[in-house]
Design a protein around this motif. Structure first.
Motif, mmCIF file in Angstrom:
data_model
loop_
_atom_site.group_PDB
_atom_site.id
_atom_site.type_symbol
_atom_site.label_atom_id
_atom_site.label_comp_id
_atom_site.label_asym_id
_atom_site.label_seq_id
_atom_site.Cartn_x
_atom_site.Cartn_y
_atom_site.Cartn_z
ATOM 1 N N ASN A 234 1.068 -1.122 -0.480
ATOM 2 C CA ASN A 234 0.181 0.108 0.178
ATOM 3 C C ASN A 234 1.161 1.609 0.129
ATOM 4 N N LEU A 235 1.544 1.391 0.864
ATOM 5 C CA LEU A 235 2.994 2.504 0.475
ATOM 6 C C LEU A 235 3.876 3.080 -0.762
ATOM 7 N N ALA A 236 4.126 1.682 -0.981
ATOM 8 C CA ALA A 236 4.519 1.565 -2.614
ATOM 9 C C ALA A 236 3.443 1.913 -3.665
ATOM 10 N N GLU A 237 2.384 1.563 -3.890
ATOM 11 C CA GLU A 237 1.183 1.937 -4.305
ATOM 12 C C GLU A 237 1.223 3.326 -4.284
ATOM 13 N N ARG A 238 1.083 3.889 -2.753
ATOM 14 C CA ARG A 238 0.786 5.193 -2.595
ATOM 15 C C ARG A 238 1.907 5.981 -2.909
ATOM 16 N N LEU A 239 3.626 5.603 -2.960
ATOM 17 C CA LEU A 239 4.076 6.743 -3.661
ATOM 18 C C LEU A 239 3.979 6.659 -5.267
ATOM 19 N N CYS A 240 3.842 5.432 -5.711
ATOM 20 C CA CYS A 240 3.507 5.701 -7.090
ATOM 21 C C CYS A 240 2.899 6.896 -7.671
ATOM 22 N N PHE A 241 1.510 6.517 -6.928
ATOM 23 C CA PHE A 241 0.395 7.435 -7.219
ATOM 24 C C PHE A 241 1.339 8.807 -7.288
ATOM 25 N N LEU A 242 1.195 8.882 -5.524
ATOM 26 C CA LEU A 242 1.888 10.697 -5.075
ATOM 27 C C LEU A 242 2.724 10.845 -6.281
ATOM 28 N N LYS A 243 3.361 10.010 -7.031
ATOM 29 C CA LYS A 243 5.012 10.365 -8.155
ATOM 30 C C LYS A 243 3.936 10.939 -9.308
ATOM 31 N N ARG A 244 2.972 10.279 -10.187
ATOM 32 C CA ARG A 244 1.724 10.494 -10.879
ATOM 33 C C ARG A 244 1.736 11.997 -11.066
ATOM 34 N N VAL A 245 0.577 12.241 -9.572
ATOM 35 C CA VAL A 245 0.338 13.526 -9.205
ATOM 36 C C VAL A 245 1.406 14.966 -9.197
ATOM 37 N N VAL A 246 2.755 14.568 -8.526
ATOM 38 C CA VAL A 246 3.433 15.391 -8.192
ATOM 39 C C VAL A 246 3.705 16.017 -10.097
ATOM 40 N N GLU A 247 4.450 14.525 -10.785
ATOM 41 C CA GLU A 247 4.546 14.989 -11.858
ATOM 42 C C GLU A 247 3.573 16.287 -12.662
ATOM 43 N N ARG A 248 2.320 15.958 -12.585
ATOM 44 C CA ARG A 248 0.982 16.524 -13.446
ATOM 45 C C ARG A 248 1.149 17.585 -12.390
ATOM 46 N N GLU A 249 1.072 17.927 -11.074
ATOM 47 C CA GLU A 249 0.913 19.114 -10.662
ATOM 48 C C GLU A 249 2.441 19.612 -11.479
ATOM 49 N N ILE A 250 3.334 19.636 -11.314
ATOM 50 C CA ILE A 250 4.768 20.128 -12.029
ATOM 51 C C ILE A 250 4.601 20.900 -13.277
ATOM 52 N N HIS A 251 3.409 19.895 -13.678
ATOM 53 C CA HIS A 251 3.838 20.490 -15.374
ATOM 54 C C HIS A 251 2.527 21.371 -15.275
ATOM 55 N N LEU B 119 0.753 21.629 -5.674
ATOM 56 C CA LEU B 119 2.048 21.507 -5.503
ATOM 57 C C LEU B 119 3.445 21.242 -4.352
ATOM 58 N N GLN B 120 2.284 22.595 -3.598
ATOM 59 C CA GLN B 120 3.783 22.979 -1.757
ATOM 60 C C GLN B 120 2.120 21.547 -1.190
ATOM 61 N N ASP B 121 1.232 21.873 -0.928
ATOM 62 C CA ASP B 121 0.574 21.016 -0.310
ATOM 63 C C ASP B 121 1.190 19.390 -0.775
ATOM 64 N N THR B 122 1.462 19.430 -1.816
ATOM 65 C CA THR B 122 1.342 17.193 -1.644
ATOM 66 C C THR B 122 2.443 17.503 -1.427
ATOM 67 N N THR B 123 3.653 17.775 -1.469
ATOM 68 C CA THR B 123 5.052 17.724 -2.106
ATOM 69 C C THR B 123 5.687 17.364 0.261
ATOM 70 N N GLY B 124 5.167 18.743 0.312
ATOM 71 C CA GLY B 124 5.340 19.203 2.296
ATOM 72 C C GLY B 124 3.793 18.470 2.680
ATOM 73 N N ASP B 125 2.623 18.297 2.908
ATOM 74 C CA ASP B 125 2.283 17.390 3.384
ATOM 75 C C ASP B 125 2.126 16.134 2.949
ATOM 76 N N LYS B 126 1.945 15.685 1.252
ATOM 77 C CA LYS B 126 1.236 14.294 1.530
ATOM 78 C C LYS B 126 2.999 13.386 0.605
ATOM 79 N N LEU B 127 3.590 14.029 -0.175
ATOM 80 C CA LEU B 127 4.673 13.080 -0.426
ATOM 81 C C LEU B 127 6.128 13.073 0.762
ATOM 82 N N LEU B 128 6.262 14.010 0.929
ATOM 83 C CA LEU B 128 7.501 14.139 2.236
ATOM 84 C C LEU B 128 6.992 12.864 3.555
ATOM 85 N N PRO B 129 6.077 13.174 3.931
ATOM 86 C CA PRO B 129 6.225 11.996 5.299
ATOM 87 C C PRO B 129 5.796 10.843 4.612
ATOM 88 N N LEU B 130 5.161 10.171 3.240
ATOM 89 C CA LEU B 130 4.964 9.025 2.647
ATOM 90 C C LEU B 130 6.281 8.840 2.539
#
Length: 168
Positions: free
Chosen positions: A14-31, A73-84
């Motif tokens: 589940n942790l790996a799946e969430r990391l993969c999901f957040l990777k896709r989200v962050v890449e889209r948000e950066i774009h 992006l700031q929220d996703t990166t700091g509040d979601k991706l970082l702790p995960l």
């Protein structure tokens, strides 16, 4: 269970799946942030631009998209991706400031203090611009200056996760 190392233990699927999901989200948000940035900052954004947002709906929409995308992006990166990411490494997570300090020690963040400045800038863009065109112009230009640092932090965590085989 995923066979990826996490301090010698397998990583929860589940942790790996969430990391993969957040990777896709962050890449889209950066774009999307880059697109909005190119639109808002095609010419220097001045106090005069900020003052005419009430009459220039097209510009107002561009600015709104930029602030929203920067915030997201700031929220996703700091509040979601970082702790995960920290959990995937087997690190203890805590308050945002503690997580940022840990990211700085792990060399994926240049400065926890700078990150907090980015957060303050984000809050200015969202909450104070209605009353002061100068505050909005300053906050937008500061956010634009911080934009690459924000994206670099997200990329650094994702690259680290990939290097450690926590991401495909």
């Amino acid at each position: 269970m995923n066979d990826s190392p996490m301090n010698g233990r397998p990583m929860n699927d589940n942790l790996a799946e969430r990391l993969c999901f957040l990777k896709r989200v962050v890449e889209r948000e950066i774009h999307h942030l880059r697109y909005s940035s190119d639109s808002v900052f095609a010419t220097p954004f001045t106090e005069e631009h900020a003052a005419r947002l009430g009459e220039d709906e097209a510009l107002a929409e561009k600015v709104e998209a930029y602030t929203s995308r920067f915030y997201r992006l700031q929220d996703t990166t700091g509040d979601k991706l970082l702790p995960l990411w920290l959990r995937a490494l087997g690190e203890k997570t805590g308050a945002v400031a503690d997580n940022l300090d840990r990211a700085e020690k792990l060399s994926v963040l240049d400065s926890a203090d700078k990150w907090l400045e980015i957060r303050q800038t984000r809050n200015q863009m969202i909450h104070e611009y209605i009353e002061s065109p100068q505050v909005l112009a300053d906050a937008l230009n500061t956010a634009h200056d911080y934009q690459e640092a924000l994206m670099a932090f997200a990329h650094a965590m994702l690259s680290d996760a990939k290097r450690r085989n926590l991401l495909e």
